[in-house]
Scaffold this active site. Structure first.
Site, PDB file in Angstrom:
ATOM      1  N   HIS A  19      31.840  15.611  32.001  1.00 34.78           N
ATOM      2  CA  HIS A  19      31.346  16.209  30.654  1.00 34.78           C
ATOM      3  C   HIS A  19      31.183  15.375  29.771  1.00 34.78           C
ATOM      4  CE1 HIS A  19      35.263  15.475  29.084  1.00 34.78           C
ATOM      5  NE2 HIS A  19      35.930  15.993  30.007  1.00 34.78           N
ATOM      6  N   HIS A  22      33.355  12.556  28.440  1.00 34.13           N
ATOM      7  CA  HIS A  22      33.299  11.106  29.691  1.00 34.13           C
ATOM      8  C   HIS A  22      32.465  10.378  29.048  1.00 34.13           C
ATOM      9  CE1 HIS A  22      35.243  14.134  32.717  1.00 34.13           C
ATOM     10  NE2 HIS A  22      35.990  13.258  32.500  1.00 34.13           N
ATOM     11  N   CYS A 127      53.387  15.863  34.740  1.00 34.21           N
ATOM     12  CA  CYS A 127      52.227  16.821  34.240  1.00 34.21           C
ATOM     13  C   CYS A 127      51.039  16.627  35.401  1.00 34.21           C
ATOM     14  CB  CYS A 127      51.491  16.418  33.035  1.00 34.21           C
ATOM     15  SG  CYS A 127      49.988  17.547  32.724  1.00 34.21           S
ATOM     16  N   CYS A 130      47.732  15.134  34.067  1.00 31.35           N
ATOM     17  CA  CYS A 130      47.582  13.923  33.525  1.00 31.35           C
ATOM     18  C   CYS A 130      47.906  12.890  34.689  1.00 31.35           C
ATOM     19  CB  CYS A 130      48.700  13.700  32.409  1.00 31.35           C
ATOM     20  SG  CYS A 130      48.208  14.579  30.952  1.00 31.35           S
ATOM     21  N   CYS A 144      52.680  20.117  28.607  1.00 31.57           N
ATOM     22  CA  CYS A 144      52.230  19.090  28.143  1.00 31.57           C
ATOM     23  C   CYS A 144      51.309  18.866  26.960  1.00 31.57           C
ATOM     24  CB  CYS A 144      51.270  18.370  29.297  1.00 31.57           C
ATOM     25  SG  CYS A 144      50.338  17.087  29.090  1.00 31.57           S
ATOM     26  N   HIS A 147      47.746  19.279  27.678  1.00 32.73           N
ATOM     27  CA  HIS A 147      47.302  20.332  28.626  1.00 32.73           C
ATOM     28  C   HIS A 147      47.891  21.660  28.374  1.00 32.73           C
ATOM     29  CE1 HIS A 147      45.964  16.727  31.027  1.00 32.73           C
ATOM     30  NE2 HIS A 147      45.023  17.520  31.160  1.00 32.73           N
ATOM     31  N   LYS A 290      39.820  19.588  22.074  1.00 30.79           N
ATOM     32  CA  LYS A 290      39.439  18.592  22.905  1.00 30.79           C
ATOM     33  C   LYS A 290      38.562  19.086  24.178  1.00 30.79           C
ATOM     34  CE  LYS A 290      41.162  15.536  26.440  1.00 30.79           C
ATOM     35  NZ  LYS A 290      42.060  15.132  27.465  1.00 30.79           N
ATOM     36  N   LYS A 293      37.454  19.488  31.288  1.00 30.36           N
ATOM     37  CA  LYS A 293      37.275  20.474  32.249  1.00 30.36           C
ATOM     38  C   LYS A 293      38.275  21.838  32.575  1.00 30.36           C
ATOM     39  CE  LYS A 293      38.225  16.810  35.508  1.00 30.36           C
ATOM     40  NZ  LYS A 293      37.940  15.542  34.759  1.00 30.36           N
TER      41      LYS A 293
END
Length: 465
Positions: A19, A22, A127, A130, A144, A147, A290, A293
């Site tokens: 995405h 990145h 996690c 991660c 997390c 996430h 943030k 994906k």
């Protein structure tokens, strides 16, 4: 002998397609790489994919594929995405590459020989998104922090541990003696405060799944994905790791702990030199959240490049967001369109079109170049050194404005002054040179056009959106 410059990015986890978050980091790395090549340095740029771990194993199984087949396909999508943005790494490394796997196993043996690895049992939170161990105090509402809405696992398994606690003083001394090791300053202070609280030894092997590099001390174990992934910066640093140590690692803030704490400790244990700088940048957000994906709000860099051009996307990412501050930036397609129309089309495109047309009609006559002296080259070089890419572009486009004003104030369409047109030609060539790290395709067109024996008015460089 040319000075070496080695820049790396995070290697991305190919659990799904790339995405624009990145792409932000990779574009910045490519810009730095191209800039240092312009300076005549011997440069190396590394990016790639981080292909082991439980999350990959799970995602591959869900798709009905082997982990290797799954990562082969997704890794290829990352390569295509970067190609679509004219990002040109010296090597695209994959942690399933044989030379990388071999190095990781050698490093584990070195750390063990140094007395830094022992067998015990890990019990705690993990996690999977991660691929990171999480302490209870790090959890936010039991989840997390990176996430939200994703469950963390509670683990209990036999594991080999790395004696991270042994390196607390070494790390604090490093941060004090070499403040440039962690940039920007705010991120350095965060790391220092956490390390001062104390360090726990780190689990560096897993037994509850199979997809990873075999742990050389015990065939029942595989290597913890971060111990594996971090060493890509050495296995990918040229044929004989000749570019190591890195001048700068570019990382998102969710990766700062791994690179600022684990990484220097691993390197010290294994007997390697340390990188000069770990630069921790902010996230790109989408509607304040943030881009991720796993959160389902990703924007495809390949689609954006096809829609707006690679140069427009590259320019926007570097111009819109103050990279050096480490702050987050909110991505907006409308903001990209505005930058394209107002700066690339109206300012740069208009200058190139008007001046090339005037030269085609009137020709040029060689003279000195007072106009070019108004471009502050030293300032641009210093801004690059500080990673202030938005300010670099601000400075260059300030000079584009000066050139456009020069055409207007001297009424060159009336005077047909060939010396003025020579000064403008030389200034435009310098603008193209300084913009080439950011907008390589367009810069190449400008250089070709204004270096020709007969300069002609070209097609529109940036069409309005």
């Amino acid at each position: 002998m040319a000075k070496k410059f080695y820049v790396t990015t995070a290697i991305d986890y190919p659990s799904a397609n790339p995405h624009i978050g990145h792409a932000y980091q990779k574009v910045v790395a490519d810009v730095l790489f191209r800039w240092h090549k312009l300076l005549g340095n011997d440069c190396w740029f590394l990016t790639g994919t981080d292909e082991h771990g439980k999350k990959i194993e799970i995602n591959a199984k869900e798709k009905g594929k082997s982990p290797k087949k799954f990562v082969d396909e997704v890794s290829e999508n990352f390569k295509k995405a970067w190609k679509s943005l004219n990002i040109e790494p010296s090597r695209f490394i994959r942690t399933t590459d044989k030379d990388h796997e071999k190095l990781v196993q050698e490093v584990i043996k070195k750390c063990n020989k140094n007395g830094d690895i022992y067998l015990d049992e890990y019990e705690g939170y993990y996690c999977t998104n991660c691929e990171a161990y999480i302490t209870e105090k790090d959890l936010v509402n039991g989840e997390c922090p990176y996430h939200p809405g994703k469950k963390v696992d509670k683990l209990k398994e036999e594991s080999y541990f790395f004696k991270l606690s042994k390196y607390q003083k070494f790390l604090l001394d490093l941060y004090e003696k070499h403040p440039e090791f962690i940039l920007p300053k705010e991120r350095r202070n965060e790391i220092i405060n956490r390390v001062k609280e104390g360090l726990n030894d780190l689990s560096v092997s897993r037994t509850s799944f199979k997809w990873g590099i075999p742990f050389p001390l015990n065939k029942k174990h595989i290597t913890y994905v971060w111990f594996d992934a971090l060493f890509n910066y050495i296995s990918g640093a040229g044929k004989n790791a000749e570019y190591w140590p890195a001048d700068v690692h570019l990382l998102g803030k969710d990766n700062s702990w791994f690179h600022c704490v684990y990484w220097p400790a691993f390197l010290k244990s294994a007997g390697y030199k340390l990188p000069k700088t770990v630069f921790v940048h902010g996230f790109l957000t989408f509607n304040g959240q943030k881009i991720s994906k796993s959160l389902g709000n990703s924007v495809s860099p390949k689609v954006l490049a096809e829609k707006y051009s690679a140069d427009s996307v590259r320019y926007f990412l570097c111009r819109q967001f103050p990279f050096a501050s480490g702050d987050d930036g909110d991505f907006s397609e409308q903001a990209l369109i505005d930058r394209h129309n107002n700066e690339l089309a109206n300012k740069l495109g208009n200058l190139v079109s008007r001046v090339s047309g005037l030269i085609e009609k009137n020709g040029i006559e060689k003279t000195g170049n007072k106009l070019l002296k108004k471009l502050d080259v030293k300032k641009i070089e210093k801004l690059f050194e500080k990673y202030e890419l938005d300010k670099v572009l601000n400075e260059i486009f300030g000079f584009v404005d000066i050139c456009n004003e020069y055409v207007q104030s001297r009424k060159i369409w009336e005077t047909k002054n060939k010396k003025d047109l020579f000064e403008l030609k030389e200034s435009i060539l310098k603008i193209a040179e300084f913009l080439s790290p950011f907008i390589p395709e367009s810069s190449e067109k400008i250089k070709k056009q204004f270096s020709a024996k007969k300069i002609k008015k070209s097609d529109i460089l940036f069409k309005k959106i």
